[in-house]
Design an enzyme around this catalytic site. Structure first.
Site, PDB file in Angstrom:
ATOM      1  N   LYS A 137       0.849  -1.185   0.000  1.00  0.00           N
ATOM      2  CA  LYS A 137       0.000   0.000   0.000  1.00  0.00           C
ATOM      3  C   LYS A 137       0.884   1.233   0.000  1.00  0.00           C
ATOM      4  O   LYS A 137       1.984   1.146   0.547  1.00  0.00           O
ATOM      5  CB  LYS A 137      -0.966   0.040   1.186  1.00  0.00           C
ATOM      6  CG  LYS A 137      -0.423  -0.324   2.568  1.00  0.00           C
ATOM      7  CD  LYS A 137       0.693   0.419   3.208  1.00  0.00           C
ATOM      8  CE  LYS A 137       0.675   1.893   3.385  1.00  0.00           C
ATOM      9  NZ  LYS A 137       1.925   2.376   4.089  1.00  0.00           N
ATOM     10  N   TYR A 222      -4.412   4.202   6.167  1.00  0.00           N
ATOM     11  CA  TYR A 222      -4.897   3.229   7.158  1.00  0.00           C
ATOM     12  C   TYR A 222      -6.232   3.676   7.750  1.00  0.00           C
ATOM     13  O   TYR A 222      -7.127   2.871   8.000  1.00  0.00           O
ATOM     14  CB  TYR A 222      -3.880   3.054   8.290  1.00  0.00           C
ATOM     15  CG  TYR A 222      -2.702   2.194   7.930  1.00  0.00           C
ATOM     16  CD1 TYR A 222      -2.805   0.804   7.926  1.00  0.00           C
ATOM     17  CD2 TYR A 222      -1.478   2.757   7.601  1.00  0.00           C
ATOM     18  CE1 TYR A 222      -1.723   0.012   7.596  1.00  0.00           C
ATOM     19  CE2 TYR A 222      -0.393   1.976   7.271  1.00  0.00           C
ATOM     20  CZ  TYR A 222      -0.518   0.604   7.275  1.00  0.00           C
ATOM     21  OH  TYR A 222       0.558  -0.183   6.937  1.00  0.00           O
TER      22      TYR A 222
HETATM   23  P1  NDP Z   1      12.475   1.306   2.477  1.00  0.00           P
HETATM   24  O1  NDP Z   1      13.057   2.612   2.066  1.00  0.00           O
HETATM   25  O2  NDP Z   1      12.897   0.743   3.781  1.00  0.00           O
HETATM   26  O3  NDP Z   1      12.761   0.205   1.369  1.00  0.00           O
HETATM   27  C1  NDP Z   1      12.416   0.403   0.022  1.00  0.00           C
HETATM   28  C2  NDP Z   1      13.338  -0.446  -0.848  1.00  0.00           C
HETATM   29  O4  NDP Z   1      12.924  -0.269  -2.196  1.00  0.00           O
HETATM   30  C3  NDP Z   1      14.797  -0.014  -0.811  1.00  0.00           C
HETATM   31  O5  NDP Z   1      15.511  -0.590   0.248  1.00  0.00           O
HETATM   32  C4  NDP Z   1      15.293  -0.512  -2.162  1.00  0.00           C
HETATM   33  O6  NDP Z   1      15.603  -1.894  -2.063  1.00  0.00           O
HETATM   34  C5  NDP Z   1      14.070  -0.401  -3.061  1.00  0.00           C
HETATM   35  N1  NDP Z   1      14.146   0.743  -3.975  1.00  0.00           N
HETATM   36  C6  NDP Z   1      14.097   0.656  -5.326  1.00  0.00           C
HETATM   37  N2  NDP Z   1      14.213   1.858  -5.882  1.00  0.00           N
HETATM   38  C7  NDP Z   1      14.340   2.739  -4.870  1.00  0.00           C
HETATM   39  C8  NDP Z   1      14.498   4.161  -4.842  1.00  0.00           C
HETATM   40  N3  NDP Z   1      14.527   4.911  -5.952  1.00  0.00           N
HETATM   41  N4  NDP Z   1      14.604   4.747  -3.631  1.00  0.00           N
HETATM   42  C9  NDP Z   1      14.540   4.031  -2.496  1.00  0.00           C
HETATM   43  N5  NDP Z   1      14.395   2.677  -2.476  1.00  0.00           N
HETATM   44  C10 NDP Z   1      14.296   2.035  -3.671  1.00  0.00           C
HETATM   45  O7  NDP Z   1      10.882   1.490   2.429  1.00  0.00           O
HETATM   46  P2  NDP Z   1       9.806   0.577   3.144  1.00  0.00           P
HETATM   47  O8  NDP Z   1      10.228  -0.834   3.069  1.00  0.00           O
HETATM   48  O9  NDP Z   1       9.474   1.135   4.464  1.00  0.00           O
HETATM   49  O10 NDP Z   1       8.508   0.822   2.213  1.00  0.00           O
HETATM   50  C11 NDP Z   1       8.355   0.187   0.956  1.00  0.00           C
HETATM   51  C12 NDP Z   1       6.877   0.054   0.628  1.00  0.00           C
HETATM   52  O11 NDP Z   1       6.231  -0.718   1.637  1.00  0.00           O
HETATM   53  C13 NDP Z   1       6.109   1.381   0.565  1.00  0.00           C
HETATM   54  O12 NDP Z   1       5.157   1.337  -0.450  1.00  0.00           O
HETATM   55  C14 NDP Z   1       5.419   1.463   1.917  1.00  0.00           C
HETATM   56  O13 NDP Z   1       4.223   2.216   1.903  1.00  0.00           O
HETATM   57  C15 NDP Z   1       5.142   0.006   2.204  1.00  0.00           C
HETATM   58  N6  NDP Z   1       5.092  -0.294   3.639  1.00  0.00           N
HETATM   59  C16 NDP Z   1       4.035  -1.008   4.111  1.00  0.00           C
HETATM   60  C17 NDP Z   1       3.940  -1.315   5.445  1.00  0.00           C
HETATM   61  C18 NDP Z   1       2.803  -2.130   5.951  1.00  0.00           C
HETATM   62  O14 NDP Z   1       2.680  -2.272   7.158  1.00  0.00           O
HETATM   63  N7  NDP Z   1       1.983  -2.697   5.095  1.00  0.00           N
HETATM   64  C19 NDP Z   1       4.948  -0.864   6.406  1.00  0.00           C
HETATM   65  C20 NDP Z   1       6.057  -0.162   5.789  1.00  0.00           C
HETATM   66  C21 NDP Z   1       6.104   0.108   4.470  1.00  0.00           C
HETATM   67  P3  NDP Z   1      16.799  -2.553  -2.909  1.00  0.00           P
HETATM   68  O15 NDP Z   1      18.040  -1.894  -2.390  1.00  0.00           O
HETATM   69  O16 NDP Z   1      16.687  -3.982  -2.597  1.00  0.00           O
HETATM   70  O17 NDP Z   1      16.536  -2.243  -4.356  1.00  0.00           O
END
Ligand code: NDP
Length: 371
Positions: A137, A222
């Protein structure tokens, strides 16, 4: 330790509590590993960040879903995950070459856990590769994008699910059961508050290009989604007011704090607060003519806490992402129907509401909703 207790503890459940609590149907999907010989959903995670790591850990306790692959832009993370989760080289991809996943018979589904604005293109590419998609989401940053993702998945004949983990949370499901049973009477009011003080000003969540907005896209969603499943109806109109105290951090198009209101066809009204600048906001309140439900925390990773006019909600805490992935495997592999939908259409409704909230905040007008 016997296997049943071991399994329940992995899920964050106590086998001692289980016989005494109403389970609202969610526990039917919990399967003991030794007795399971059914199909397993083989999942690759795209985006190995904070939430992707949480999902990967939680999936280790799944029976019906298994982490088998990764898609990442960071080679060192791929290596770490390969070591940690025994992921073979042939199931590792980057953002340039992951279309080749179509030739990989050992991956059934991809879970997209990247910044919001990337979901649209990535989900469509996964669909074109013929794999089922679970998308975090918000599913996209506009209704137009959301619709295109739904269409692409339909065309490719793959399932599209959105990571609404609260739709499988036991206390939440108990409130929904009570509402359906008429225990609150006619629902008259909902209040949803979601907020925290965001840190690092350079993070993607504060970059309009990657986040698509601000707190509304991340956590206001949410409260929106929560009101829809708590009231059990779709809203008809929205009004909204935005407050911005720090335009250096919360730039153009990145909302800091928005209060909004919605009206529902059964007569209920709802008021909400979404903020990246106010701490300790994670609360739902539902008031009906015969009773109430209050949940605080209402959407965090748990334990969720809540009470109704009948007393404390006593359903056990579960690891949300474990139960979500078990249930989603059931939806994809066995055609199971969740109590609250988690499909693309469900994600699209929230995007339509968010778009209307932004328009209402900008124009000061009451915006009608057609979901
Ligand atoms: P993070 O920043 O922790 O991780 C995102 C990952 O996406 C990065 O580590 C990277 O992984 C990859 N990525 C690819 N392109 C980019 C870019 N241009 N900039 C930054 N990261 C990039 O974010 P979150 O994990 O917190 O959030 C990711 C998604 O999950 C969002 O849509 C958020 O809304 C959702 N979310 C949902 C939650 C829930 O409870 N359902 C809780 C937290 C987040 P790599 O290095 O492997 O490419």
């Amino acid at each position: 330790m016997d296997s049943r207790r071991d399994f329940l503890q992995k899920l964050g459940l106590s086998s001692i509590v289980l016989p005494f609590v109403p389970l609202s149907g969610w526990a039917e999907s919990l399967i003991e590993p030794e007795t399971y010989d059914g199909p397993v959903l083989r999942v690759a995670i795209m985006g190995l960040g904070g939430y992707g790591s949480r999902v990967a850990d939680a999936m280790q306790s799944c029976v019906k879903a298994k982490l088998v692959g990764v898609i990442s832009g960071t080679p060192s993370k791929i290596k770490n995950w390969q070591d940690k989760y025994a992921i073979p080289e042939k199931n590792c991809y980057n953002y340039q070459n992951f279309d080749q996943i179509k030739d990989n018979p050992d991956i059934d589904a991809v879970y997209v856990i990247t910044p919001n604005a990337l979901h649209h293109d990535q989900v469509i590419r996964v669909a074109k590769a013929g794999k089922h998609v679970i998308c975090e989401k918000p599913m996209a940053i506009s209704p137009k994008e959301g619709q295109e993702m739904i269409d692409a998945c339909k065309k490719a004949n793959v399932k599209l699910l959105v990571g609404y983990r609260m739709h499988f949370e036991p206390k939440t499901l108990e409130v929904i059961r009570m509402r359906n049973a008429g225990e609150f009477g006619k629902v008259m009011f909902f209040q949803g508050q979601c907020g925290f003080k965001i840190g690092d000003p350079t993070q993607w969540r504060l970059n309009k290009q990657l986040a698509g907005g601000g707190s509304m896209m991340d956590i206001g969603i949410y409260a929106i989604n929560g009101s829809r499943y708590m009231i059990g109806e779709e809203p008809m109109w929205v009004t909204a007011q935005e407050t911005k105290t720090n335009p250096q951090i919360f730039k153009e198009g990145v909302d800091e704090t928005i209060q909004f209101q919605m009206g529902f066809p059964g007569g209920a009204v709802a008021s909400y607060l979404s903020s990246y600048n106010i701490n300790y906001l994670d609360r739902f309140f539902l008031s009906g003519e015969k009773g109430f439900a209050e949940m605080q925390p209402s959407t965090g990773y748990g334990p969720i806490k809540g009470r109704t006019h009948k007393g404390e909600l006593t359903q056990p805490h579960t690891t949300h992402q474990t139960v979500q992935m078990e249930e989603m495997a059931g939806i994809i592999l066995e055609g199971k129907e969740p109590i609250v939908p988690v499909n693309g259409e469900e994600g699209l409704k929230d995007l339509k509401i968010i778009e209307a909230i932004y328009l209402a905040a900008k124009t000061g007008k009451k915006i009608p909703l057609k979901l």
